[in-house]
Design an enzyme around this catalytic site. Structure first.
Site, PDB file in Angstrom:
ATOM      1  N   GLY B  28       0.821  -1.217   0.000  1.00 26.70           N
ATOM      2  CA  GLY B  28       0.000   0.000   0.000  1.00 26.70           C
ATOM      3  C   GLY B  28       0.847   1.256   0.000  1.00 26.70           C
ATOM      4  O   GLY B  28       2.024   1.227  -0.355  1.00 26.70           O
ATOM      5  N   LEU B  30       0.540   3.671  -2.056  1.00 30.33           N
ATOM      6  CA  LEU B  30       0.950   3.592  -3.465  1.00 30.33           C
ATOM      7  C   LEU B  30       1.454   4.943  -3.975  1.00 30.33           C
ATOM      8  O   LEU B  30       0.878   5.984  -3.701  1.00 30.33           O
ATOM      9  CB  LEU B  30      -0.241   3.133  -4.312  1.00 30.33           C
ATOM     10  CG  LEU B  30      -0.865   1.792  -3.900  1.00 30.33           C
ATOM     11  CD1 LEU B  30      -2.022   1.440  -4.842  1.00 30.33           C
ATOM     12  CD2 LEU B  30       0.153   0.672  -3.868  1.00 30.33           C
ATOM     13  N   HIS B  34       4.631   2.289  -7.840  1.00 30.39           N
ATOM     14  CA  HIS B  34       3.598   1.244  -7.918  1.00 30.39           C
ATOM     15  C   HIS B  34       2.721   1.431  -9.157  1.00 30.39           C
ATOM     16  O   HIS B  34       2.357   0.469  -9.827  1.00 30.39           O
ATOM     17  CB  HIS B  34       2.685   1.295  -6.683  1.00 30.39           C
ATOM     18  CG  HIS B  34       3.392   1.097  -5.376  1.00 30.39           C
ATOM     19  ND1 HIS B  34       3.621   2.125  -4.498  1.00 30.39           N
ATOM     20  CD2 HIS B  34       3.912  -0.022  -4.795  1.00 30.39           C
ATOM     21  CE1 HIS B  34       4.246   1.649  -3.427  1.00 30.39           C
ATOM     22  NE2 HIS B  34       4.440   0.349  -3.583  1.00 30.39           N
ATOM     23  N   MET B 180      11.437   6.820  -5.949  1.00 32.20           N
ATOM     24  CA  MET B 180      10.182   6.841  -5.190  1.00 32.20           C
ATOM     25  C   MET B 180      10.162   5.695  -4.184  1.00 32.20           C
ATOM     26  O   MET B 180      10.584   4.572  -4.486  1.00 32.20           O
ATOM     27  CB  MET B 180       9.007   6.722  -6.142  1.00 32.20           C
ATOM     28  CG  MET B 180       8.907   7.914  -7.069  1.00 32.20           C
ATOM     29  SD  MET B 180       7.239   8.513  -7.217  1.00 32.20           S
ATOM     30  CE  MET B 180       7.531   9.911  -8.322  1.00 32.20           C
TER      31      MET B 180
END
Lengths: 272, 272
Positions: B28, B30, B34, B180
């Site tokens: 999660g 995201l 992702h 990221m």
């Protein structure tokens, strides 16, 4: 019947199977115990696959890996007579590379066989997982004689969410009661004759319990009595999760015995 | 898009999928990294399944399991916008029981991240294996940023004979070059600004190599120079099997860096 040696052969065959697949993983040296698994698989599935692979990772240093009986030609004949569709018979180098992602039996499994043979179940689970992923069986057949192994394979299927039914199969015995095992060939004539006491002790225990006895220690004492001429490694009364229990619970108890004959360990058990 | 919570929901859905399944396992929170995986999965498969599960077994004691960012509602919106078909969002008790059959990373993986976080990869492989068996994807998508994780997952697929294609995906970066990561939110403004030196050091290394430099130590020195204001945990030049190499081999080299910002470890890397 076709004998498959490589991953590619097995994977190509598997891709094109539409119906149910029954799988019997073995280390070969097939006896009537294996045959009963194969027959059950034959009855319950469209396609039957038997693997024959003496798995090195489940033998501890000093165990009988090299001496383990190999009977490839006899095994093929038995499979053919049992109408097996495919035998998978890989080389060690087909199944393993040098450094591997490993499977580890649960921390609470280092009791009984897990204690005597630390690491044994890691190797069993590792090879069974590999074989399951290759064969992708609908149903996989295992004997109850290796009770703790069966329980751990069932647990692996649950823990890893494998879409496979594990079918436990009854112990097959010689006429005098000795549980069939590929390792029975290691016994001398005298040892073979003495070994009858193993199953006899379980039979006597069953008798006691059917008369109402529920105290594990009383039952264990009876088993030790009957096996007193033998070199008994352990007698244990456990529940289905292999926790030792003081009180026998019908439908949730397994009585396990192991006796040593020189270097040969013979296992037997009785499921309530 | 449907959000699935239970094993039964996922298994029932999976049974009835006929085409290819693209799978993106996530914890999660995201971000664009992702999203790039999900977009690729969307392009290449009939059905896309994303899992969102903050996996406790890959966090070591004292790590940020409790603090790890949870953004369920935002994540659902992102998945919906990316035309995901199913999100699998299980509870911990759905994925784990008390005593489990475990997965263990190879003995030679206890280097770099495996050394700093012993046991971390065991937990990663355990949950990925569980998810793979539930989702049964055709293709599974992983970012190259977690390079050692990606390599170990590829190895698990090979070792366990899993019938799944692992698709490595390029690192996605902020405008200033920072890779990221869901953990970037932990950075203070000053730390965020300093963190640009991580990707800059890799960029300078790439420049050196493109000019012909093949000596790993020279390249590592350059990286340490550029990152000298930072708390650098390690710089490593490895081959695709994560063995450190003294000479850079084009097409078989990964340069890995880790820098610490307080308790936050930021990873970055560059694949030749």
């Amino acid at each position: 019947m076709e004998v498959l040696k490589t991953l590619e052969d097995l994977q190509n065959i598997r891709k094109n199977i539409k119906g149910s697949v029954g799988f019997v993983p073995t280390m070969g040296a097939l006896h009537n115990g294996h045959i009963s698994l194969i027959k059950k698989a034959r009855e319950e599935n469209d396609i039957v696959i038997v693997s024959i692979f003496v798995n090195p990772t489940q033998f501890l240093p000093g165990e009988d890996l090299d001496a383990y009986p190999r009977k490839d030609e006899a095994d093929k004949k038995i499979c053919s007579m049992c109408k097996v569709d495919y035998i998978f018979m890989p080389e060690i180098s087909t199944m393993y590379t040098k450094e591997e992602v490993l499977v580890k039996a649960p921390n609470n499994s280092y009791v009984l066989e897990g204690k005597t043979r630390p690491g044994h179940f890691d190797g069993v689970l590792q090879v069974v997982l590999k074989l399951f992923n290759l064969v992708q069986p609908t149903n996989a057949y295992f004997g109850k004689k290796d009770a703790q192994q069966l329980s751990l394979i069932q647990q692996m299927v649950r823990n890893f969410f494998l879409p496979i039914n594990i079918i436990p199969c009854e112990i097959v015995r010689e006429e005098d009661g000795l549980a069939m095992s590929s390792r029975n060939v290691y016994l001398s004539a005298q040892q073979r004759s003495d070994a009858v006491l193993i199953s006899k002790s379980l039979y006597m225990a069953g008798n006691l319990i059917s008369k109402g006895e529920r105290n594990s220690q009383v039952v264990k004492n009876k088993i030790y009595d009957v096996m007193s001429p033998l070199d008994v490694e352990y007698v244990a009364v456990v529940d289905r999760n292999f926790n030792e229990i003081e009180t026998i619970e019908p439908k949730n108890t397994i009585i396990l015995v192991v006796a040593r004959f020189g270097n040969t360990r013979l296992l037997d058990n009785f499921w309530l």
